[in-house]
Design a protein around this motif. Structure first.
Motif, PDB file in Angstrom:
ATOM      1  N   LYS A  61      29.808  -7.584 -12.359  1.00  0.00           N
ATOM      2  CA  LYS A  61      30.200  -7.489 -11.270  1.00  0.00           C
ATOM      3  C   LYS A  61      30.128  -5.778 -10.562  1.00  0.00           C
ATOM      4  O   LYS A  61      30.587  -4.965 -11.452  1.00  0.00           O
ATOM      5  CB  LYS A  61      31.595  -7.897 -10.758  1.00  0.00           C
ATOM      6  CG  LYS A  61      32.347  -7.832  -9.646  1.00  0.00           C
ATOM      7  CD  LYS A  61      33.633  -8.078  -9.433  1.00  0.00           C
ATOM      8  CE  LYS A  61      34.217  -8.242  -7.884  1.00  0.00           C
ATOM      9  NZ  LYS A  61      35.356  -8.662  -7.677  1.00  0.00           N
ATOM     10  N   ASN A  62      29.469  -5.706  -9.467  1.00  0.00           N
ATOM     11  CA  ASN A  62      29.353  -4.611  -8.948  1.00  0.00           C
ATOM     12  C   ASN A  62      30.484  -4.028  -8.335  1.00  0.00           C
ATOM     13  O   ASN A  62      31.165  -4.456  -7.459  1.00  0.00           O
ATOM     14  CB  ASN A  62      28.016  -4.521  -8.113  1.00  0.00           C
ATOM     15  CG  ASN A  62      26.701  -4.443  -8.656  1.00  0.00           C
ATOM     16  OD1 ASN A  62      26.518  -4.256  -9.852  1.00  0.00           O
ATOM     17  ND2 ASN A  62      25.882  -5.250  -7.919  1.00  0.00           N
ATOM     18  N   LEU A  63      30.886  -2.864  -8.597  1.00  0.00           N
ATOM     19  CA  LEU A  63      32.193  -2.202  -8.044  1.00  0.00           C
ATOM     20  C   LEU A  63      32.201  -1.424  -7.013  1.00  0.00           C
ATOM     21  O   LEU A  63      32.824  -0.833  -6.290  1.00  0.00           O
ATOM     22  CB  LEU A  63      33.044  -1.647  -9.253  1.00  0.00           C
ATOM     23  CG  LEU A  63      33.459  -2.313 -10.398  1.00  0.00           C
ATOM     24  CD1 LEU A  63      34.037  -1.433 -11.553  1.00  0.00           C
ATOM     25  CD2 LEU A  63      34.349  -3.325  -9.852  1.00  0.00           C
ATOM     26  N   THR A  64      30.608  -0.996  -6.562  1.00  0.00           N
ATOM     27  CA  THR A  64      30.346  -0.166  -5.459  1.00  0.00           C
ATOM     28  C   THR A  64      29.641  -0.857  -4.480  1.00  0.00           C
ATOM     29  O   THR A  64      29.156  -1.953  -4.833  1.00  0.00           O
ATOM     30  CB  THR A  64      29.442   1.023  -5.978  1.00  0.00           C
ATOM     31  OG1 THR A  64      28.391   0.715  -6.586  1.00  0.00           O
ATOM     32  CG2 THR A  64      30.375   1.979  -7.136  1.00  0.00           C
TER      33      THR A  64
END
Length: 156
Positions: A151-154
């Protein structure tokens, strides 16, 4: 490190980490459950390591070592009908040449000698097809699953 580098999420282990793992597992490793295959030059080309399963003992102990949970752990180390297969690795140059069969033969005869009935394969990625194929000739049942999600956090 060489054998596992292809697996998703694997990070090479430093010498310090390897030494710490050796210390952590030294007390629970049964030499009967360690198989090492050498080539003609005495280089390690494959190994398999299993340990007595602690699952039932930890359930009986309620997940706590103290005040009396450690007794269940000690009993499980001495008498157990289940082992957890921690690691199996075959050098890339020797894969698909029967080395894993040598490891399995050695482990299986020792499991029978020690009255082991069940082998649990621990933490194998469902995308690790090489490992999954090792079990195709054995009666097996998948009852646990390990997955990795990203999961990309940015913001992209």
């Amino acid at each position: 490190n060489k054998t596992y580098k292809e697996l998703f999420g694997f990070t090479e282990l430093s010498r310090e980490v390897i030494n710490n793992l050796k210390k952590d597992f030294y007390g629970i490793i049964n030499p009967d459950y360690v198989s090492i295959v050498l080539n003609k030059n005495d280089d390690i080309i494959g190994f398999g390591i299993a340990v007595p399963s602690m699952s039932k003992a930890m359930q009986k102990a309620g997940g706590k070592l103290f005040p009396f949970g450690f007794i269940h752990i000690l009993k499980a180390l001495k008498k157990n009908d289940t082992v957890d297969l921690l690691l199996i690795a075959v050098h890339n140059d020797y894969q698909n040449k029967g080395v894993h069969s040598i490891i399995f033969e050695e482990n299986t005869s020792n499991f029978i000698k020690n009255k082991i009935k069940y082998v649990e394969v621990t933490k194998s990625l469902e995308s690790n097809y090489k490992l999954k194929n090792l079990w195709s000739d054995y009666e097996n049942r998948q009852h646990k699953r390990t997955r990795c999600y990203i999961k990309n956090l940015t913001k992209a």
